[in-house]
Design an enzyme around this catalytic site. Sequence first.
Site, PDB file in Angstrom:
ATOM      1  N   ARG A  62       3.205   8.690 -16.006  1.00 43.94           N
ATOM      2  CA  ARG A  62       3.966   8.151 -16.390  1.00 43.94           C
ATOM      3  C   ARG A  62       4.436   7.767 -17.754  1.00 43.94           C
ATOM      4  NH1 ARG A  62       5.745   3.625 -14.527  1.00 43.94           N
ATOM      5  NH2 ARG A  62       3.573   3.454 -13.558  1.00 43.94           N
ATOM      6  N   LYS A 104       8.623   8.888  -8.876  1.00 42.46           N
ATOM      7  CA  LYS A 104       8.923   8.046  -9.259  1.00 42.46           C
ATOM      8  C   LYS A 104      10.604   7.737  -9.410  1.00 42.46           C
ATOM      9  CE  LYS A 104       5.139   5.974  -8.465  1.00 42.46           C
ATOM     10  NZ  LYS A 104       5.312   4.835  -6.827  1.00 42.46           N
ATOM     11  N   HIS A 125       6.925  -1.393  -2.817  1.00 45.33           N
ATOM     12  CA  HIS A 125       5.708   0.062  -3.909  1.00 45.33           C
ATOM     13  C   HIS A 125       4.878  -0.199  -2.186  1.00 45.33           C
ATOM     14  CE1 HIS A 125       2.915   1.171  -6.945  1.00 45.33           C
ATOM     15  NE2 HIS A 125       3.573   1.598  -5.821  1.00 45.33           N
ATOM     16  N   SER A 160      -2.611  -0.848  -8.630  1.00 51.79           N
ATOM     17  CA  SER A 160      -3.312   0.225  -8.762  1.00 51.79           C
ATOM     18  C   SER A 160      -4.811  -0.305  -8.865  1.00 51.79           C
ATOM     19  CB  SER A 160      -3.300   1.023  -9.959  1.00 51.79           C
ATOM     20  OG  SER A 160      -4.607   2.258  -9.816  1.00 51.79           O
ATOM     21  N   LYS A 190      -5.054  -0.033  -1.431  1.00 51.21           N
ATOM     22  CA  LYS A 190      -3.394  -0.053  -1.113  1.00 51.21           C
ATOM     23  C   LYS A 190      -3.716   1.295  -0.371  1.00 51.21           C
ATOM     24  CE  LYS A 190       0.161   1.126  -3.503  1.00 51.21           C
ATOM     25  NZ  LYS A 190       0.749   2.116  -3.171  1.00 51.21           N
ATOM     26  N   THR A 191      -4.264   1.719  -0.822  1.00 56.25           N
ATOM     27  CA  THR A 191      -4.243   3.430   0.311  1.00 56.25           C
ATOM     28  C   THR A 191      -5.578   3.497   1.189  1.00 56.25           C
ATOM     29  OG1 THR A 191      -2.976   4.815  -1.340  1.00 56.25           O
ATOM     30  CG2 THR A 191      -4.489   6.291  -0.425  1.00 56.25           C
ATOM     31  N   ASP A 222       2.786   5.016  -0.001  1.00 49.74           N
ATOM     32  CA  ASP A 222       3.433   4.219  -1.169  1.00 49.74           C
ATOM     33  C   ASP A 222       4.851   3.663  -1.210  1.00 49.74           C
ATOM     34  OD1 ASP A 222       2.585   3.987  -4.131  1.00 49.74           O
ATOM     35  OD2 ASP A 222       3.626   5.672  -4.726  1.00 49.74           O
ATOM     36  N   ARG A 229      -4.821  13.810  -9.058  1.00 48.43           N
ATOM     37  CA  ARG A 229      -4.740  13.145  -8.406  1.00 48.43           C
ATOM     38  C   ARG A 229      -4.060  14.460  -7.468  1.00 48.43           C
ATOM     39  NH1 ARG A 229      -0.943   8.335  -8.043  1.00 48.43           N
ATOM     40  NH2 ARG A 229      -1.442   7.189 -10.032  1.00 48.43           N
TER      41      ARG A 229
END
Length: 532
Positions: free
Chosen positions: A60, A200, A219, A239, A243-244, A258, A324
């Site tokens: 981003r 996003k 988030h 990050s 989390k994932t 997400d 990704r």
Amino acid sequence: MTTTRVNPGCKLEDQGISGLGRVHYNLIEPALIEAALTRGEGKLGRGGSFLVTTGKHTGRSPKDKFVVRTPSVEDSIWWDNNAPMAPDAFDQLHADMLAHMKGGDYFVQDLYAGADPEYRLDVRVVTELAWHGLFIRHLLRRPDADELESFVPEFTILNCPSFKADPARHGCRSETVIALNFDRKMILIGGTAYAGENKKSVFTLLNYLLPEKGVMPMHCSANHAEGNPEDSAVFFGLSGTGKTTLSADPSRVLIGDDEHGWSENGIFNFEGGCYAKTINLRREAEPEIYDTTTKFGTVIENMVYDPDTLELDFDDDSLTANMRCAYPMDYISNASATALGGSPKNIIMLTCDAFGVLPPIARLTPAQAMYHFLSGFTSKVAGTERGVTEPEPTFSTCFGAPFMPRRPEVYGELLQQKIARHGATCWLVNTGWTGGAYGTGSRMPIKATRALLTAALDGSLNEAEFRKDANFGFEVPVSCPGVDDALLDPRSTWSDGALYDMQAAKLVQMFSSNFAQYTAYIGDDVKAAAIS
């Protein structure tokens, strides 16, 4: 000339966009891949995945993101965090982008964000690249054919990577621009092919719109107990915090990985797919995500691969460490069919503490939860960025500052209200270091983290004996089945307790200095929970 799968209820001409070449409405995956291959946008990978690179933009561009400053949003945007753009500059940008698009072929996807019909947002995404249409078709949610026939977008995104903005003419910073106009209900993206800007931007829209409806945008990842959607949990985390990985528990049902909303109806996924990092991905650790990389239609973004065998190299970060894959949610076997869950019984805030100070898990009061939510703490470690030679704290408020158009306290107060109303138990989980700081200590054992989370989610950890942490004031369990008791007392894992105390005092001061920016906006209960 137009190509369409289902005749849309609203065409681009109805929105004042004319003079384009061929416009492709709502093509499905095979047609989008065929178009992308014909146009030379990428390469067909193993299993029918689609391999692409995005040029110089592999992530981003937050410094190139703007919100148009109009009277309707003047008093509600967090301008310290969102760069303003003048309305006339946006109008000029819009006119110049439309002129640039004349005669070109474009791909339209009419989609919605939000699994709960009461709060969903109908979004039209117009892309110059066919594979961007494939990407956003995965990441947002797809209307049925009859819904497409009457679809009228509430917001429209125009994404044109070949368009180069002019800072002097368009009031931006560089040739890259992401401009959100809430009055015009439009987002313009130019000068970048990085697909994540699409999703996003939608998240930022929802972060602005939903609080007015009493919905908490988050988030976070989320899951629920097998056979019981009411027993749900959310996982906040920046990050590198897990989390994932930690939400993808095979014994629970994955709601999403997400972005979610929390309404009076419960929690709901904003998205219809996943956008997972693939660096160092291994089948042994995350088999389902790994297997998506060779499934039909999965977008493989900025990964190095063998030109002959098309085998992906999950360790080669020469293009970017931010490589990704994007795929639909139903590629994960334990994904929820509805993407809905009840109000969370447990709220997990994940942090990667490279200072080795925080315990592996702590129970938070609602005020402490708001404190740590507003803080949004994790750590960068030496070697992750040029010039970083020792652990570097990162505070990203609400665990997602780049996507927060309103002041942090708006989201913090919403979270506090919902915790109080629905009685969620809040936990702070450290997936970082123990036994010393980064370089001396070791990474928190994933087996211990999973055991602690299992106990937290099934309710058994609430019955444990707790002690009050001397530095942060939260409650820490003294023991948990399957976890070494010593691990739960981080000071005891250090060879030198005095060094631990010095490091703890340093981290406490960092928290306090960062939180000073919020004290004028919060209640006395949260101030009392703040560290001094």
